[in-house]
Design a protein around this motif. Structure first.
Motif, mmCIF file in Angstrom:
data_model
loop_
_atom_site.group_PDB
_atom_site.id
_atom_site.type_symbol
_atom_site.label_atom_id
_atom_site.label_comp_id
_atom_site.label_asym_id
_atom_site.label_seq_id
_atom_site.Cartn_x
_atom_site.Cartn_y
_atom_site.Cartn_z
ATOM 1 N N GLU A 12 0.850 -1.202 0.000
ATOM 2 C CA GLU A 12 0.000 0.000 0.000
ATOM 3 C C GLU A 12 0.885 1.251 0.000
ATOM 4 O OE1 GLU A 12 -3.143 -1.416 -0.899
ATOM 5 O OE2 GLU A 12 -3.709 0.439 0.154
ATOM 6 N N GLU A 13 1.964 1.214 0.766
ATOM 7 C CA GLU A 13 2.863 2.367 0.859
ATOM 8 C C GLU A 13 3.434 2.722 -0.506
ATOM 9 O OE1 GLU A 13 5.993 1.831 3.788
ATOM 10 O OE2 GLU A 13 7.337 3.126 2.617
ATOM 11 N N ARG A 14 3.731 1.708 -1.304
ATOM 12 C CA ARG A 14 4.340 1.940 -2.638
ATOM 13 C C ARG A 14 3.403 2.718 -3.548
ATOM 14 N NH1 ARG A 14 6.516 -4.059 -2.861
ATOM 15 N NH2 ARG A 14 8.441 -3.822 -1.654
ATOM 16 N N LYS A 15 2.103 2.720 -3.213
ATOM 17 C CA LYS A 15 1.147 3.470 -4.059
ATOM 18 C C LYS A 15 1.260 4.976 -3.805
ATOM 19 C CE LYS A 15 -2.153 -0.393 -3.891
ATOM 20 N NZ LYS A 15 -3.488 -0.827 -3.354
ATOM 21 N N PHE A 16 1.986 5.354 -2.744
ATOM 22 C CA PHE A 16 2.091 6.782 -2.390
ATOM 23 C C PHE A 16 3.565 7.174 -2.435
ATOM 24 C CE2 PHE A 16 -2.298 7.123 -1.172
ATOM 25 C CZ PHE A 16 -2.642 5.832 -0.780
ATOM 26 N N PRO A 17 4.020 7.745 -3.548
ATOM 27 C CA PRO A 17 5.454 8.045 -3.737
ATOM 28 C C PRO A 17 6.053 8.897 -2.610
ATOM 29 C CG PRO A 17 4.230 8.415 -5.777
ATOM 30 C CD PRO A 17 3.203 8.158 -4.711
ATOM 31 N N ASP A 18 5.213 9.732 -2.004
ATOM 32 C CA ASP A 18 5.737 10.621 -0.954
ATOM 33 C C ASP A 18 5.769 9.946 0.415
ATOM 34 O OD1 ASP A 18 3.918 13.392 -2.458
ATOM 35 O OD2 ASP A 18 5.880 12.474 -2.926
ATOM 36 N N ALA A 61 6.388 5.956 7.685
ATOM 37 C CA ALA A 61 5.970 6.160 9.085
ATOM 38 C C ALA A 61 4.620 5.510 9.360
ATOM 39 C CB ALA A 61 5.902 7.663 9.396
ATOM 40 N N PHE A 62 3.689 5.667 8.440
ATOM 41 C CA PHE A 62 2.366 5.067 8.650
ATOM 42 C C PHE A 62 2.460 3.545 8.684
ATOM 43 C CE2 PHE A 62 -2.124 4.960 8.852
ATOM 44 C CZ PHE A 62 -2.526 3.865 8.106
ATOM 45 N N THR A 63 3.258 2.997 7.770
ATOM 46 C CA THR A 63 3.465 1.543 7.761
ATOM 47 C C THR A 63 3.984 1.062 9.108
ATOM 48 O OG1 THR A 63 3.878 1.508 5.380
ATOM 49 C CG2 THR A 63 4.826 -0.302 6.670
ATOM 50 N N ASN A 64 4.944 1.772 9.642
ATOM 51 C CA ASN A 64 5.509 1.385 10.945
ATOM 52 C C ASN A 64 4.493 1.565 12.067
ATOM 53 O OD1 ASN A 64 7.969 0.753 9.775
ATOM 54 N ND2 ASN A 64 8.778 2.825 10.058
ATOM 55 N N LEU A 65 3.675 2.617 11.967
ATOM 56 C CA LEU A 65 2.671 2.868 13.014
ATOM 57 C C LEU A 65 1.648 1.736 13.054
ATOM 58 C CD1 LEU A 65 1.569 4.861 15.146
ATOM 59 C CD2 LEU A 65 0.233 5.926 13.299
ATOM 60 N N LEU A 66 1.123 1.363 11.901
ATOM 61 C CA LEU A 66 0.140 0.263 11.855
ATOM 62 C C LEU A 66 0.771 -1.052 12.311
ATOM 63 C CD1 LEU A 66 -2.862 -0.213 10.957
ATOM 64 C CD2 LEU A 66 -1.992 2.080 10.540
ATOM 65 N N SER A 67 2.043 -1.242 11.973
ATOM 66 C CA SER A 67 2.734 -2.465 12.416
ATOM 67 C C SER A 67 2.869 -2.492 13.941
ATOM 68 C CB SER A 67 4.115 -2.557 11.763
ATOM 69 O OG SER A 67 3.990 -2.563 10.349
ATOM 70 N N ASP A 68 3.117 -1.324 14.521
ATOM 71 C CA ASP A 68 3.217 -1.259 15.986
ATOM 72 C C ASP A 68 1.858 -1.535 16.635
ATOM 73 O OD1 ASP A 68 5.566 1.511 15.801
ATOM 74 O OD2 ASP A 68 5.925 -0.655 15.915
ATOM 75 N N LEU A 83 -7.957 -7.986 12.719
ATOM 76 C CA LEU A 83 -7.660 -6.554 12.668
ATOM 77 C C LEU A 83 -8.266 -6.016 11.383
ATOM 78 C CD1 LEU A 83 -4.334 -4.745 13.536
ATOM 79 C CD2 LEU A 83 -5.669 -4.092 11.521
ATOM 80 N N VAL A 84 -9.102 -5.001 11.499
ATOM 81 C CA VAL A 84 -9.771 -4.383 10.349
ATOM 82 C C VAL A 84 -9.396 -2.906 10.352
ATOM 83 C CG1 VAL A 84 -12.009 -3.778 9.324
ATOM 84 C CG2 VAL A 84 -11.702 -6.020 10.416
ATOM 85 N N TYR A 85 -8.926 -2.385 9.194
ATOM 86 C CA TYR A 85 -8.590 -0.951 9.190
ATOM 87 C C TYR A 85 -8.873 -0.337 7.826
ATOM 88 C CZ TYR A 85 -4.408 -0.775 6.218
ATOM 89 O OH TYR A 85 -3.543 -0.792 5.137
ATOM 90 N N THR A 86 -8.980 0.970 7.811
ATOM 91 C CA THR A 86 -9.021 1.741 6.585
ATOM 92 C C THR A 86 -8.051 2.909 6.709
ATOM 93 O OG1 THR A 86 -10.389 2.938 4.983
ATOM 94 C CG2 THR A 86 -10.919 3.267 7.309
ATOM 95 N N ALA A 87 -7.438 3.245 5.563
ATOM 96 C CA ALA A 87 -6.606 4.460 5.509
ATOM 97 C C ALA A 87 -7.151 5.367 4.406
ATOM 98 C CB ALA A 87 -5.150 4.106 5.252
ATOM 99 N N GLY A 88 -8.464 5.148 4.140
ATOM 100 C CA GLY A 88 -9.122 5.981 3.133
ATOM 101 C C GLY A 88 -9.135 5.388 1.738
ATOM 102 N N THR A 89 -8.523 4.203 1.594
ATOM 103 C CA THR A 89 -8.572 3.548 0.268
ATOM 104 C C THR A 89 -9.121 2.131 0.450
ATOM 105 O OG1 THR A 89 -6.287 2.796 0.586
ATOM 106 C CG2 THR A 89 -6.596 4.856 -0.652
ATOM 107 N N GLY A 90 -10.323 2.061 1.023
ATOM 108 C CA GLY A 90 -10.949 0.760 1.227
ATOM 109 C C GLY A 90 -10.724 0.229 2.634
ATOM 110 N N VAL A 91 -11.445 -0.850 2.936
ATOM 111 C CA VAL A 91 -11.375 -1.465 4.272
ATOM 112 C C VAL A 91 -10.766 -2.857 4.107
ATOM 113 C CG1 VAL A 91 -12.702 -2.243 6.273
ATOM 114 C CG2 VAL A 91 -13.422 -0.203 5.017
ATOM 115 N N HIS A 92 -9.810 -3.169 4.948
ATOM 116 C CA HIS A 92 -9.087 -4.436 4.770
ATOM 117 C C HIS A 92 -9.034 -5.196 6.097
ATOM 118 C CE1 HIS A 92 -8.027 -2.522 1.047
ATOM 119 N NE2 HIS A 92 -7.568 -1.490 1.732
#
Ligand code: P6P
Length: 332
Positions: A17-23, A27-34, A173-182
């Motif tokens: 998912e992170e790779r879809k956002f070049p910028d 940090a978000f990836t690490n936060l969700l992992s924590d 664990l169910v989450y959304t970051a604004g691009t769908g629910v997983h």
């Protein structure tokens, strides 16, 4: 040869998912992992609560005057310790803490604000009913190095992510970051959350199920009484109520339906808290094609004025929330 099924762990999913956002900085990836790590630790204690002396109350009350359960206190500590040192978080807020939570000066601060209910539904712990953790993630808005109360009091529409962990027959664990629910299901044999429900969408047509505590019928407004009477009579709805928001919302997300915690004549604000119950669930349901309203406005439009403020909530299938608003308006 049997093809190995394509196992996607939450870590792999977050990186993809992170790779879809070049910028993206990671940090978000690490936060969700924590947060996922905290979920595993909390889930381990929840699932063995019957075997060790972690049942029952600690003999103290939380900020809401509710008996604190030992698991409540444990889960709150686990969430805090998973996040406080990471350098990802500007500040925190918890259902278990009266005030917002500063990041200690000994740790670097980051841009995210995480607001959580560490163990929602904890009154069900002793009877082995599913309970959950709910989290809401914002970006810091103030210009200082560390977050402030103001950074916690953002409307649900400003959430960058929201999710829950359901400690049930399996841990999800169910989450959304604004691009769908997983949705991810914990495989305890390897200690990994595995992608089990990609791109969750509320079903159409939805299951005609309403979910509310009818013991409070006499405390409701006439409009609320008429709404529930309509649902169970002419509406042909069935009823399911677990009394644990994460479990009731998860069922509603999967099957469709209408979850309600209405206001009462004597309690116009209802019971459920905006910042760490209603707003994150509203984000998730909207991302899955549903809705969440207070009965008169979108939950996510409310600008909070205090950390623990409560709101009435009508959440679930879009057409059922629409109908609830229409019927409540008739008696307004
Ligand atoms: P009642 C659990 O205590 C909780 O906060 C939510 O998880 C749940 O939806 C609600 O309260 C249940 O409240 O009044 O029906 O017991």
């Amino acid at each position: 040869m049997k093809q190995e099924s394509h196992v996607v762990t939450i870590s792999r999913f977050l990186i993809e998912e992170e790779r879809k956002f070049p910028d993206a900085t990671g940090a978000f990836t690490n936060l969700l992992s924590d947060i996922a790590l905290a979920a595993k630790v909390i889930g381990r204690e929840v699932n063995k609560a019957g075997l060790v002396d972690i049942f029952g109350a600690v003999g103290e009350e939380n900020v809401h005057g509710e008996d604190q359960q030992k698991l409540d206190v444990f889960a709150n500590q686990v969430m805090y310790r998973a996040l406080d040192h990471t350098g990802l978080v500007a500040c925190l807020a918890s259902e278990e803490s009266e005030e917002f939570i500063r990041i200690p000066d000994k740790f670097p601060a980051g841009d995210y604000v995480v607001i959580y209910d560490p163990l929602d539904g904890s009154s069900n712990i002793d009877v082995n009913v599913s309970i959950g953790t709910i989290f809401s993630i914002h970006r810091k808005r103030t210009t200082g190095e560390r977050g402030t109360l103001e950074d916690c009091l953002q409307p649900g529409s400003e959430q960058v992510a929201a999710g829950y962990v359901l400690y049930g027959s399996s841990t999800m664990l169910v989450y959304t970051a604004g691009t769908g629910v997983h949705g991810f299901t914990l495989d305890p044999s390897i200690g990994e959350f595995i992608l089990s429900h990609p791109n969750m969408r509320m079903p159409e047509p939805p299951k005609k199920v309403y979910s509310v505590n009818e013991a409070y019928f006499t405390r409701w407004s006439r409009g609320q009484q008429r709404l529930v009477s309509h649902l169970k009579n002419e509406g042909g709805f069935g009823s399911r109520y677990i009394g644990s928001m994460v479990a009731d919302i998860h069922r509603t997300l999967l099957q469709g339906g209408l979850f309600m915690y209405p206001s009462e004549v004597a309690k116009p604000e209802g019971k459920l808290r905006l910042l760490y119950e209603a707003a994150p669930m509203a984000f998730i349901l909207e991302q899955a094609g549903g809705r969440a309203s207070t009965g008169t406005q979108e939950v996510r439009d409310i600008v909070p004025t205090s950390l623990h403020q409560r709101v009435p909530i009508y959440a679930g299938s879009r057409e059922f929330v629409d109908m609830a608003e229409e019927m409540l308006a008739q008696d307004a």
